[in-house]
Design an enzyme around this catalytic site. Structure first.
Site, PDB file in Angstrom:
ATOM      1  N   GLY A  24       0.818  -1.202   0.000  1.00 54.84           N
ATOM      2  CA  GLY A  24       0.000   0.000   0.000  1.00 54.84           C
ATOM      3  C   GLY A  24       0.857   1.259   0.000  1.00 54.84           C
ATOM      4  N   ASP A  81       8.401   6.277   8.706  1.00 52.14           N
ATOM      5  CA  ASP A  81       7.804   5.646   9.870  1.00 52.14           C
ATOM      6  C   ASP A  81       6.505   6.394  10.098  1.00 52.14           C
ATOM      7  OD1 ASP A  81       8.017   3.509  11.704  1.00 52.14           O
ATOM      8  OD2 ASP A  81       8.297   4.937  13.323  1.00 52.14           O
TER       9      ASP A  81
END
Length: 220
Positions: A24, A81
């Site tokens: 994704g 992140d």
């Protein structure tokens, strides 16, 4: 090694290793970077195992992942992140978003993560935001990595809505929107998401430094 060419003494970046195996994320980043002609490789394609992410901050974890991917391949590396921070859970799951259910004895799966958050909220709706911190390394020991951050504010919904997206998207309703992140067409999501905000800020830095050019304006 990175395919590169020199322009005014600056080495243009032609391809990047994305320090993630999340399909994704790869699709989102490919779409956002396409106008600049960058080829994006996932670390899975290159046989790179993800390093441990022991740090308490998104920045430290992103830098750790970028260094590992760049050292393994010798290429420029991009790491993110990201996660969701929920106000009523004191900004948890945060850096632990991907492994939230697993850390509580459940499976490593998006559905399990979403179910656990709902249980912890005890049916409540909460303010929340997605955050993405990006780190770009030009080479493995780059002393001045590029860093960009994006935050996407909204609220957590009890009921999942939508089949697109991934992760916590079905439960996240962005501020000012009628569709959850999982109901939005990819183009709409890419225009406002935390990753879109972060990558656009990173792209501006890369353009300012001459690391990339807009392929349309360059005539390519």
């Amino acid at each position: 090694m990175v395919r590169a060419k020199s322009q005014a003494g600056v080495t243009l970046i032609d391809d990047l290793v994305l320090a993630s195996s999340n399909e994704g994320k790869l699709l989102e980043f490919q779409s956002l970077l396409a106008p600049y002609g960058l080829r994006l490789w996932s670390q899975r394609e290159l046989g790179i195992e993800a390093p441990a992410e022991p740090h308490a901050s998104f920045l430290e974890n992103a830098l750790t992942k970028a260094r590992a991917a760049s050292r393994r391949t010798g290429r420029a590396a991009l790491a993110d992140d990201s996660g969701i921070c929920i106000a009523l859970l004191k900004d948890q799951p945060g850096v632990l978003s991907a492994r939230w259910a697993e850390l509580h004895g459940g499976p490593h799966h998006d559905d399990a993560n979403n179910k656990l958050v709902n249980q912890q909220l005890n049916g409540q709706i909460s303010a929340a935001y997605f955050i993405c911190v990006l780190v770009l390394l030009r080479w493995p020991e780059d002393p001045v990595p590029l860093i960009a951050e994006g935050r996407w504010h909204g609220r957590w919904l009890r009921e999942a809505r939508g089949e697109a997206g991934f992760g916590y998207d079905p439960h996240f309703l962005p501020d000012g929107q009628l569709l959850t992140a999982a109901e939005m067409p990819i183009a709409q999501k890419n225009s406002m998401s935390h990753r879109a905000l972060a990558i656009n800020r990173l792209i501006k830095q890369m353009l300012d430094l001459g690391l990339i050019v807009n392929r349309g304006s360059a005539g390519n």
